[in-house]
Design a protein around this motif. Structure first.
Motif, PDB file in Angstrom:
ATOM      1  N   ARG A  38      -3.810  -7.011  10.308  1.00 59.05           N
ATOM      2  CA  ARG A  38      -3.020  -8.422   9.820  1.00 59.05           C
ATOM      3  C   ARG A  38      -1.390  -8.399  10.782  1.00 59.05           C
ATOM      4  NH1 ARG A  38      -3.404  -9.212   3.275  1.00 59.05           N
ATOM      5  NH2 ARG A  38      -1.759  -7.662   2.878  1.00 59.05           N
ATOM      6  N   VAL A  48      -5.395  -2.454   7.140  1.00 57.50           N
ATOM      7  CA  VAL A  48      -5.437  -3.815   5.981  1.00 57.50           C
ATOM      8  C   VAL A  48      -6.315  -2.828   5.955  1.00 57.50           C
ATOM      9  CG1 VAL A  48      -6.664  -4.985   5.312  1.00 57.50           C
ATOM     10  CG2 VAL A  48      -5.298  -5.579   6.556  1.00 57.50           C
ATOM     11  N   SER A  62      -1.955  -2.580  -0.510  1.00 59.57           N
ATOM     12  CA  SER A  62      -2.080  -4.322  -1.403  1.00 59.57           C
ATOM     13  C   SER A  62      -3.621  -4.600  -1.178  1.00 59.57           C
ATOM     14  CB  SER A  62      -0.908  -4.659  -0.165  1.00 59.57           C
ATOM     15  OG  SER A  62      -1.843  -4.551   0.842  1.00 59.57           O
ATOM     16  N   VAL A  63      -4.182  -4.288  -1.306  1.00 62.62           N
ATOM     17  CA  VAL A  63      -5.816  -4.473  -1.149  1.00 62.62           C
ATOM     18  C   VAL A  63      -6.716  -4.038  -1.523  1.00 62.62           C
ATOM     19  CG1 VAL A  63      -4.793  -5.917   1.083  1.00 62.62           C
ATOM     20  CG2 VAL A  63      -6.653  -4.014   0.978  1.00 62.62           C
ATOM     21  N   MET A  82     -12.724 -10.410   2.092  1.00 60.22           N
ATOM     22  CA  MET A  82     -11.345 -10.887   1.118  1.00 60.22           C
ATOM     23  C   MET A  82     -11.872 -12.191  -0.177  1.00 60.22           C
ATOM     24  SD  MET A  82      -8.933 -11.415   4.029  1.00 60.22           S
ATOM     25  CE  MET A  82     -10.227 -12.609   5.157  1.00 60.22           C
ATOM     26  N   LEU A  85      -7.823 -14.287  -3.314  1.00 56.26           N
ATOM     27  CA  LEU A  85      -6.881 -14.561  -2.032  1.00 56.26           C
ATOM     28  C   LEU A  85      -5.549 -14.710  -2.702  1.00 56.26           C
ATOM     29  CD1 LEU A  85      -8.864 -15.107   1.051  1.00 56.26           C
ATOM     30  CD2 LEU A  85      -7.157 -13.689   0.843  1.00 56.26           C
ATOM     31  N   ASP A  89      -1.412 -12.520   1.282  1.00 51.36           N
ATOM     32  CA  ASP A  89      -2.045 -12.680   2.254  1.00 51.36           C
ATOM     33  C   ASP A  89      -2.508 -13.451   3.338  1.00 51.36           C
ATOM     34  OD1 ASP A  89      -4.277 -11.576  -0.429  1.00 51.36           O
ATOM     35  OD2 ASP A  89      -3.130 -10.479   0.930  1.00 51.36           O
ATOM     36  N   TYR A  93      -5.137 -12.169  11.195  1.00 51.21           N
ATOM     37  CA  TYR A  93      -6.225 -10.982  11.070  1.00 51.21           C
ATOM     38  C   TYR A  93      -6.640 -10.429  12.390  1.00 51.21           C
ATOM     39  CZ  TYR A  93      -5.370 -11.175   6.049  1.00 51.21           C
ATOM     40  OH  TYR A  93      -4.481 -11.192   4.934  1.00 51.21           O
TER      41      TYR A  93
END
Length: 126
Positions: A38, A48, A62-63, A82, A85, A89, A93
């Motif tokens: 992203r 990601v 972070s995800v 996802m 969110l 974010d 992407y």
């Protein structure tokens, strides 16, 4: 000819969910490391999540726990689910194809991925 086409982006409120897809053609995507990256305005492109030929997945810190990368071999399609969110974010992407088989140790670096889609925008409002 290798082609990657993303879809499924959109706008959601914080805490919402989206699933983006990447349809691959010209090769069998299940044989390669595939990844989602992203890029937010003014920032560098960042990794990601990736999935290798054997289904092993790796996520950016972070995800973790919120995003899930998966693939459907029959459809030659890569997905990124996802959840939860956050405004941070928000980004374009991109899906990308990496090397055959395993994903590189430096998977979060875009330079290790040779083919890219055009991107799909995800916007999360607070």
């Amino acid at each position: 000819q290798v082609q990657l086409v993303e879809s499924g982006g959109g706008s959601v409120q914080s805490g919402g969910s989206l699933r983006v897809s990447c349809a691959a053609s010209g090769y069998i995507s299940g044989s390669y490391c595939m990844g989602w990256f992203r890029q937010a305005p003014g920032k560098e492109r960042e990794g990601v999540a990736v999935i290798d030929m054997y289904g092993k997945t790796t996520y950016a810190d972070s995800v973790k726990g919120r995003f899930t990368i998966s693939r459907d071999g029959a459809k030659n399609t890569l997905y990124l689910q996802m959840n939860s969110l956050k405004p941070e974010d928000t980004a374009m992407y991109y899906c990308a194809r990496g090397p055959w088989g395993y994903c590189p140790g430096s998977w979060s670096r875009p330079r290790d991925f040779g083919y890219w889609g055009q991107g799909t925008q995800v916007t999360v409002s607070s």
